[in-house]
Design an enzyme around this catalytic site. Sequence first.
Site, PDB file in Angstrom:
ATOM      1  N   SER A 277       0.851  -1.183   0.000  1.00 38.02           N
ATOM      2  CA  SER A 277       0.000   0.000   0.000  1.00 38.02           C
ATOM      3  C   SER A 277       0.888   1.234   0.000  1.00 38.02           C
ATOM      4  O   SER A 277       1.971   1.234   0.597  1.00 38.02           O
ATOM      5  CB  SER A 277      -0.904   0.014   1.233  1.00 38.02           C
ATOM      6  OG  SER A 277      -1.490   1.286   1.417  1.00 38.02           O
ATOM      7  N   ARG A 316     -24.797  -9.446 -45.157  1.00 33.56           N
ATOM      8  CA  ARG A 316     -23.638  -8.891 -44.456  1.00 33.56           C
ATOM      9  C   ARG A 316     -24.078  -7.631 -43.742  1.00 33.56           C
ATOM     10  O   ARG A 316     -24.863  -6.867 -44.275  1.00 33.56           O
ATOM     11  CB  ARG A 316     -22.484  -8.619 -45.439  1.00 33.56           C
ATOM     12  CG  ARG A 316     -21.850  -9.902 -45.994  1.00 33.56           C
ATOM     13  CD  ARG A 316     -20.867  -9.634 -47.118  1.00 33.56           C
ATOM     14  NE  ARG A 316     -19.768  -8.832 -46.638  1.00 33.56           N
ATOM     15  CZ  ARG A 316     -19.039  -8.045 -47.425  1.00 33.56           C
ATOM     16  NH1 ARG A 316     -19.324  -7.927 -48.713  1.00 33.56           N
ATOM     17  NH2 ARG A 316     -18.042  -7.357 -46.924  1.00 33.56           N
TER      18      ARG A 316
END
Length: 451
Positions: A277, A316
């Site tokens: 930390s 498509r």
Amino acid sequence: MSQLYASLFYQNEVTEIFSDRALVSYMIEAEVALAKAQAQVGVIPESAAIAISNIASTALDQLDFDALAVATGLAGNIAIPFVKQLTAIVKQNDEDAARYVHWGATSQDILDTACILQCRAAMTHVEALIHQCYRTALAQAEQYRSQVMIGRTWLQQGLPITLGHKLARWASAFRRDLARIDAMKARVFTAQLGGAVGSLASLQAQGTAVVQAFAAQLQLSVPSCTWHGERDRIVEVASVLAIVTGSLGKMARDWSLMMQTEIAEVFEPAAKGRGGSSTMPHKRNPVAAASVLAAANRVPVLMSSLYQSMVQEHERSLGGWHAEWLALPEIFQLCAGALERTLEVLQGMQVNAENMQRNLECTQGLIMAEAVMMALAPHLGRLQAHHVVEAACKTAVEKGVHLKEVMTELDQVKAYFSAVQISEIFKPESYLGNIQDQIDAVLQEAKGEAK
């Protein structure tokens, strides 16, 4: 993905497979396979296919990627400017052969096939990582099969289990992941070649033969029909990866909870600079779990995009196909990264058996209430036994004493059990059910596969 975060969330080899350079290399591979297939069938001259193949081997270094990036934004996909550049490169060496580059194909044929080649290559790394996780989890299940710990439901203490049982369940999940991948390969790793609207009209009567030869060149499955607008193959491979990532998220959730200060039963591997930390020197954060859980959080969102992209227009699509280009590579990379982090934890997991024992005892015997009830049930009946033990639990809590102490003083209990017998009932290792059978079954499955 920012390079600053890549080492936290991704896996190097899979990330490379989905790089711009790798994508273009797979497109070149598809174009060469197309030329060879067409020459084999007699659609184009064999000399043209040989020239295209020879020139393509160095084409990757001759392509202008900056120009490709600009042109892709104008063309709508990378295949259009890519084919132009590739044709120009071939033309510099063999003008006649340049006429046959990309013969009869459409942009999506090349991009879809390249995508499938990427998926196949990336899946080999994913599979390898799953295999490693599987084997490591099996070894850990064997090692810790008798290490008793508390099993938890709804985040509360439930009944005793063993750490080996938890690891055996994880191993079993990895085995199912491998089975899913194996089952989908023939369906998903399929060539795409349909031309403008999927009819391959430009090849006339030779279309089917070219598709078969094209797939064979690339060692892909032959599609029964064009799949430009049917995106289930893409969604299936991504869905399997999402299942893998979700299972990894479950494991990471477990080990991160077990790393909580008050629990402290297992820990991720220790290393200099890992899990610290910026303000609290005492912290040991589950950084691998954070990475895996982030992937498990992100992948379902990306899957939503792919599921929505299945709804495509006619032969498509507009937009749906394009969305895959963003989602699928990231799903692969996040899954592979999560697997790599999980493997690191499985291989270097640190177990604190003393804290497991401490946590088993922290309720002062309440976790053995069901065991006591089931021991009394044959004598008192299940419901009456439940009432007796429930009342004893309340008394133990009110007085702040061990449940065994209360049960030992009850006449209903003393009538059937000695103090020694009651002590045996309260041993967590005496109430593990068929856990060892389950572990054996998981280990036996692995042995059967190894033969």
